[in-house]
Design a protein around this motif. Sequence first.
Motif, PDB file in Angstrom:
ATOM      1  N   UNK A   6      10.607 -17.287  -8.189  1.00 36.73           N
ATOM      2  CA  UNK A   6      11.946 -17.752  -7.845  1.00 36.73           C
ATOM      3  C   UNK A   6      12.499 -17.078  -6.613  1.00 36.73           C
ATOM      4  N   UNK A   7      13.747 -16.639  -6.704  1.00 36.96           N
ATOM      5  CA  UNK A   7      14.496 -16.136  -5.567  1.00 36.96           C
ATOM      6  C   UNK A   7      14.123 -14.734  -5.115  1.00 36.96           C
ATOM      7  N   UNK A   8      12.850 -14.537  -4.845  1.00 41.23           N
ATOM      8  CA  UNK A   8      12.341 -13.249  -4.368  1.00 41.23           C
ATOM      9  C   UNK A   8      11.680 -13.446  -3.011  1.00 41.23           C
ATOM     10  N   UNK A   9      11.637 -12.392  -2.217  1.00 46.25           N
ATOM     11  CA  UNK A   9      11.004 -12.495  -0.909  1.00 46.25           C
ATOM     12  C   UNK A   9       9.494 -12.655  -1.018  1.00 46.25           C
ATOM     13  N   UNK A  10       8.878 -12.037  -2.043  1.00 42.44           N
ATOM     14  CA  UNK A  10       7.432 -12.145  -2.251  1.00 42.44           C
ATOM     15  C   UNK A  10       7.138 -12.469  -3.717  1.00 42.44           C
ATOM     16  N   UNK A  11       7.400 -13.701  -4.159  1.00 40.23           N
ATOM     17  CA  UNK A  11       7.040 -14.055  -5.530  1.00 40.23           C
ATOM     18  C   UNK A  11       5.515 -13.994  -5.659  1.00 40.23           C
ATOM     19  N   UNK A  12       5.044 -13.428  -6.772  1.00 39.19           N
ATOM     20  CA  UNK A  12       3.606 -13.192  -6.889  1.00 39.19           C
ATOM     21  C   UNK A  12       3.297 -12.758  -8.317  1.00 39.19           C
ATOM     22  N   UNK A  13       2.023 -12.627  -8.615  1.00 37.15           N
ATOM     23  CA  UNK A  13       1.551 -12.041  -9.854  1.00 37.15           C
ATOM     24  C   UNK A  13       1.196 -10.590  -9.551  1.00 37.15           C
ATOM     25  N   UNK A  14       1.909  -9.651 -10.170  1.00 34.50           N
ATOM     26  CA  UNK A  14       1.740  -8.231  -9.863  1.00 34.50           C
ATOM     27  C   UNK A  14       1.074  -7.485 -11.013  1.00 34.50           C
ATOM     28  N   UNK A  26      10.849  -5.389  -8.566  1.00 35.18           N
ATOM     29  CA  UNK A  26      11.689  -5.913  -7.489  1.00 35.18           C
ATOM     30  C   UNK A  26      11.304  -5.287  -6.146  1.00 35.18           C
ATOM     31  N   UNK A  27      10.991  -4.012  -6.143  1.00 36.66           N
ATOM     32  CA  UNK A  27      10.557  -3.355  -4.905  1.00 36.66           C
ATOM     33  C   UNK A  27       9.243  -3.935  -4.404  1.00 36.66           C
ATOM     34  N   UNK A  28       8.277  -4.169  -5.322  1.00 41.31           N
ATOM     35  CA  UNK A  28       7.010  -4.777  -4.923  1.00 41.31           C
ATOM     36  C   UNK A  28       7.243  -6.164  -4.332  1.00 41.31           C
ATOM     37  N   UNK A  29       8.190  -6.895  -4.893  1.00 38.37           N
ATOM     38  CA  UNK A  29       8.506  -8.247  -4.429  1.00 38.37           C
ATOM     39  C   UNK A  29       9.410  -8.230  -3.197  1.00 38.37           C
ATOM     40  N   UNK A  30       9.709  -7.068  -2.672  1.00 38.07           N
ATOM     41  CA  UNK A  30      10.516  -6.852  -1.466  1.00 38.07           C
ATOM     42  C   UNK A  30      11.938  -7.381  -1.591  1.00 38.07           C
ATOM     43  N   UNK A  31      12.455  -7.385  -2.813  1.00 35.34           N
ATOM     44  CA  UNK A  31      13.854  -7.719  -3.028  1.00 35.34           C
ATOM     45  C   UNK A  31      14.110  -9.206  -3.204  1.00 35.34           C
ATOM     46  N   UNK A  32      15.385  -9.523  -3.335  1.00 31.13           N
ATOM     47  CA  UNK A  32      15.823 -10.898  -3.507  1.00 31.13           C
ATOM     48  C   UNK A  32      15.858 -11.614  -2.162  1.00 31.13           C
ATOM     49  N   UNK A  33      15.582 -12.918  -2.185  1.00 32.41           N
ATOM     50  CA  UNK A  33      15.753 -13.679  -0.951  1.00 32.41           C
ATOM     51  C   UNK A  33      17.219 -14.107  -0.815  1.00 32.41           C
ATOM     52  N   UNK A  34      17.544 -14.758   0.277  1.00 33.96           N
ATOM     53  CA  UNK A  34      18.949 -15.092   0.544  1.00 33.96           C
ATOM     54  C   UNK A  34      19.503 -16.184  -0.362  1.00 33.96           C
TER      55      UNK A  34
END
Length: 87
Positions: A6-14, A26-34
């Motif tokens: 969803x609304x993340x800068x890097x949505x992924x399977x971590x 959230x840090x791994x996903x580089x935070x929320x997108x705009x």
Amino acid sequence: MVYAEGGLKRPYLYEMKSGETLSDLLNFAQGFNEFANLQEISYQYFKNGKLISEIINHKNFDNHLIEQKSGLYVSEYDLYLKEGLLF
């Protein structure tokens, strides 16, 4: 493994380690997108064979330990709002 969608800068399977929190994810996903809607964040995980789904506040991410085979979904404002169009 934890899905972040969803609304993340890097949505992924971590791949997450025991003891890590949703803040770490959230840090791994580089935070929320705009376009992230911070009022609608859900976290799903299995506990005792049952699927648990929680609506959580992003300010409490430090208090949520990661469960393996779980998912974080941050909803996004719809396309009309992204484009500045209101109908």
